[in-house]
Scaffold this motif. Structure first.
Motif, mmCIF file in Angstrom:
data_model
loop_
_atom_site.group_PDB
_atom_site.id
_atom_site.type_symbol
_atom_site.label_atom_id
_atom_site.label_comp_id
_atom_site.label_asym_id
_atom_site.label_seq_id
_atom_site.Cartn_x
_atom_site.Cartn_y
_atom_site.Cartn_z
ATOM 1 N N LEU A 7 -1.790 -10.913 -7.997
ATOM 2 C CA LEU A 7 -2.173 -11.212 -9.387
ATOM 3 C C LEU A 7 -3.615 -11.700 -9.432
ATOM 4 O O LEU A 7 -4.295 -11.564 -10.440
ATOM 5 N N PHE A 8 -4.084 -12.270 -8.318
ATOM 6 C CA PHE A 8 -5.455 -12.775 -8.287
ATOM 7 C C PHE A 8 -6.470 -11.660 -8.000
ATOM 8 O O PHE A 8 -7.663 -11.915 -7.996
ATOM 9 N N ASP A 9 -5.981 -10.449 -7.746
ATOM 10 C CA ASP A 9 -6.877 -9.291 -7.765
ATOM 11 C C ASP A 9 -7.116 -8.869 -9.210
ATOM 12 O O ASP A 9 -8.071 -8.164 -9.510
ATOM 13 N N ILE A 10 -6.225 -9.272 -10.090
ATOM 14 C CA ILE A 10 -6.360 -8.936 -11.516
ATOM 15 C C ILE A 10 -7.156 -10.036 -12.216
ATOM 16 O O ILE A 10 -8.189 -9.786 -12.814
ATOM 17 N N THR A 11 -6.629 -11.265 -12.161
ATOM 18 C CA THR A 11 -7.376 -12.410 -12.677
ATOM 19 C C THR A 11 -8.108 -13.018 -11.493
ATOM 20 O O THR A 11 -7.576 -13.831 -10.767
ATOM 21 N N GLY A 12 -9.306 -12.594 -11.299
ATOM 22 C CA GLY A 12 -10.096 -12.991 -10.147
ATOM 23 C C GLY A 12 -10.856 -11.798 -9.641
ATOM 24 O O GLY A 12 -10.586 -10.678 -10.068
ATOM 25 N N PRO A 13 -11.814 -11.953 -8.773
ATOM 26 C CA PRO A 13 -12.199 -13.241 -8.196
ATOM 27 C C PRO A 13 -13.033 -14.091 -9.156
ATOM 28 O O PRO A 13 -13.550 -13.587 -10.137
ATOM 29 N N ILE A 14 -13.102 -15.388 -8.809
ATOM 30 C CA ILE A 14 -14.106 -16.248 -9.432
ATOM 31 C C ILE A 14 -15.421 -15.857 -8.776
ATOM 32 O O ILE A 14 -15.509 -15.831 -7.543
ATOM 33 N N MET A 15 -16.391 -15.502 -9.581
ATOM 34 C CA MET A 15 -17.585 -14.888 -8.977
ATOM 35 C C MET A 15 -18.825 -15.082 -9.834
ATOM 36 O O MET A 15 -18.740 -15.338 -11.020
ATOM 37 N N ILE A 16 -19.969 -14.917 -9.185
ATOM 38 C CA ILE A 16 -21.235 -14.844 -9.893
ATOM 39 C C ILE A 16 -21.390 -13.398 -10.367
ATOM 40 O O ILE A 16 -21.197 -12.475 -9.582
ATOM 41 N N SER A 20 -18.252 -6.871 -10.082
ATOM 42 C CA SER A 20 -17.410 -7.208 -8.929
ATOM 43 C C SER A 20 -17.779 -6.353 -7.721
ATOM 44 O O SER A 20 -17.888 -6.867 -6.614
ATOM 45 N N ASP A 75 -18.638 -16.877 -5.195
ATOM 46 C CA ASP A 75 -18.635 -17.799 -6.344
ATOM 47 C C ASP A 75 -19.717 -18.872 -6.199
ATOM 48 O O ASP A 75 -19.720 -19.853 -6.937
#
Lengths: 224, 290
Positions: A7-16, A20, A75
């Motif tokens: 699920l964190f491939d969907i909501t995420g990554p936290i990134m600059i 992506s 991030d």
């Protein structure tokens, strides 16, 4: 996409931002290359292929690659200033746009020289959503995706070396998830890629480095 | 107990079998798949939500050029307008539009954001959820659970279609994001799991065929405003689903259709900057400057 998505491939990554594949993935490629080198970088040349050539400035691919080399993760807000930080810490860098076609549009070949003179060539792809794949170290084709803590070794092919390395991991209480072996010829240069469920400590890495006929060993932390 | 799901239908069956929400099933699925505790998985999503809110707050007070200098000043304008209280949209929608511009502008100036499902579409789900949290004074925990709901919808879309503009056009990015947001809103406002999927289906249908045509290949024009458009679409779809309106074509079939339509889009309209708005006179003048 693969069936093993989180699920964190969907909501995420936290990134600059802004991309992506062209920013977060580029940063991870630089970071992985730095880990594969195993020491601080004194100079680096990035060879860019396909889309990476086009996204260098507008997507901050250049700053992200260099930021990764400096040890920043996707991030880390310092990516924005990675040119300045590299200049201040005396890291030399160059970007070369290559015309050859590669298998994947977002490909980079990174030539690194470390502070002690250690050299490495690492090639990799940014495969979408910030995910990466290392496809080559020096002359050897291989596959590392950074989803696990990964031990990479370069050694002379000999009887028993695999057992010694896995024995050390066993003693360090590290469970092996996957492993693969690559070599150029019998008794020639060889590589081991071991993906582990558990983090590999500095002591454990040092023990692997001290195995007979071992030339080089490095740990790439879990990148996700 | 196995919480794995592949299709929307699987997800609904799990919800009704266990009497849990989509968000709760998604959380259980992730804990199981990653071998983490429920608390660890929850905390990871909470961290993402905190970054989302920071990006919205930072974006509305910042008026600074993007990397390509094409955007960077709209969020503040929109937020100031919202604050005047004269907008034609309800306060919540107007604020969500401002947040959407804020987050996407942050993204385009190399600020910290959360891809949802991508960086290019990072301004839909967080904008809707953050505006709703503030407007209805909803407990943050419920919002985090709604993010699990949204992620489950995104996961199904990624599996059966695509969330990449290069593969499926913008319908795969902002389209997917608005389906995710619609489903999350339905759950937050008390709709059933089935109604969530109706909302997601309606939102995705409304974006079918949307092309990805970024000017100069930058994640700026039309991406930022298109995210704001996705906000409107998500709220419209959620509103219909909460009113009990159903999608004639079920969610799973809409997803597969989106993937199929994406494959039919010419490559010039899939993130290559070779078609659509990217080859307009205005775009060419920009690209050929200096």
């Amino acid at each position: 996409m693969s069936n093993n998505l989180s699920l964190f491939d969907i909501t995420g990554p936290i990134m600059i931002g802004p991309s992506s594949s062209h920013t977060a993935g580029a940063c991870r490629l630089g970071y992985a290359a730095r880990r594969i080198l195993g020491e601080d970088v004194s100079s680096v040349i990035f060879h860019l292929y396909g889309s990476f050539k086009e996204t260098l400035k507008g997507h901050g691919t250049d700053r992200a690659l260099l930021g990764g080399i400096l040890g920043f993760l996707p991030d880390d807000i310092r990516i924005r200033d990675s040119f300045q930080i590299a200049d201040e810490s005396g890291v030399m860098y160059a970007f070369i746009k290559e015309d050859e076609e590669e298998d994947h549009p977002n490909t980079v070949k990174i030539e690194l020289i470390g502070k002690t003179g250690e050299k490495k060539i690492v090639k990799g792809q940014s495969v979408g959503g910030g995910n990466i794949r290392i496809t080559q170290i020096d002359k050897t084709n291989l596959k590392i995706d950074g989803k696990y803590c990964t031990l990479v070794t370069r050694h002379w092919d000999r009887v028993g070396i695999v057992q010694e390395v896995t024995g050390i991991l066993n003693k360090c209480n590290v469970n092996i998830a996957q492993m693969s072996l690559y070599r150029e010829a019998v008794n020639d240069q060889a590589y081991m890629i071991i993906e582990a469920d558990d983090p590999i400590s500095k002591e454990c890495l040092e023990a692997v480095q001290n195995v007979a006929k071992m030339q080089y060993a490095a740990v790439i932390d879990k990148l996700y | 107990m196995n919480y794995r799901f592949k299709t929307g239908q699987d997800l609904l069956e799990l919800c009704y079998e266990h009497n849990l929400s989509i968000g709760e099933i998604a959380l259980m699925r992730e804990a199981q798949a990653s071998n983490m505790s429920k608390e660890e998985v929850y905390n990871l999503m909470l961290e993402s939500y905190k970054v989302m809110k920071e990006s919205a707050q930072k974006g509305i007070i910042t008026s600074e050029d993007s990397m390509g200098k094409l955007i960077g000043h709209n969020a503040k304008k929109m937020y100031d307008y919202y604050r005047m209280g004269e907008s034609i949209a309800s306060g919540m929608l107007s604020k969500a539009i401002a947040y959407s511009l804020a987050i996407t502008e942050e993204n385009s100036r190399m600020g910290k954001i959360v891809a949802c499902p991508t960086a290019g579409a990072c301004g839909v789900v967080p904008a809707v959820l953050n505006a709703l949290e503030e407007d209805r004074e909803i407990d943050e925990k419920k919002i985090v659970m709604a993010l699990f709901n949204a992620s489950a919808i995104g996961l199904i879309i990624a599996t059966y279609a695509s969330i990449s503009g290069a593969e499926g056009g913008c319908q795969a990015e902002v389209g997917s994001a608005s389906a995710m947001a619609a489903s999350a809103v339905v759950e937050l406002l008390g709709g059933s799991p089935r109604a969530s999927l109706e909302g997601a289906a309606i939102a995705l249908k409304n974006m079918l065929g949307l092309v990805c045509d970024p000017v100069a290949g930058l994640v700026e024009v039309p991406c930022s405003k298109r995210n704001a458009g996705g906000v409107g679409n998500a709220i419209t779809a959620a509103e219909m689903a909460l009113a009990g309106i159903e999608s004639f074509v079920p969610f799973d079939q809409v997803v597969v259709t989106m993937g199929r339509v994406g494959k039919m889009l010419p490559s010039s309209l899939r993130e290559t900057a070779q078609g659509g708005l990217a080859i307009t006179k205005a775009a060419k003048e920009y690209t050929q400057r200096d």
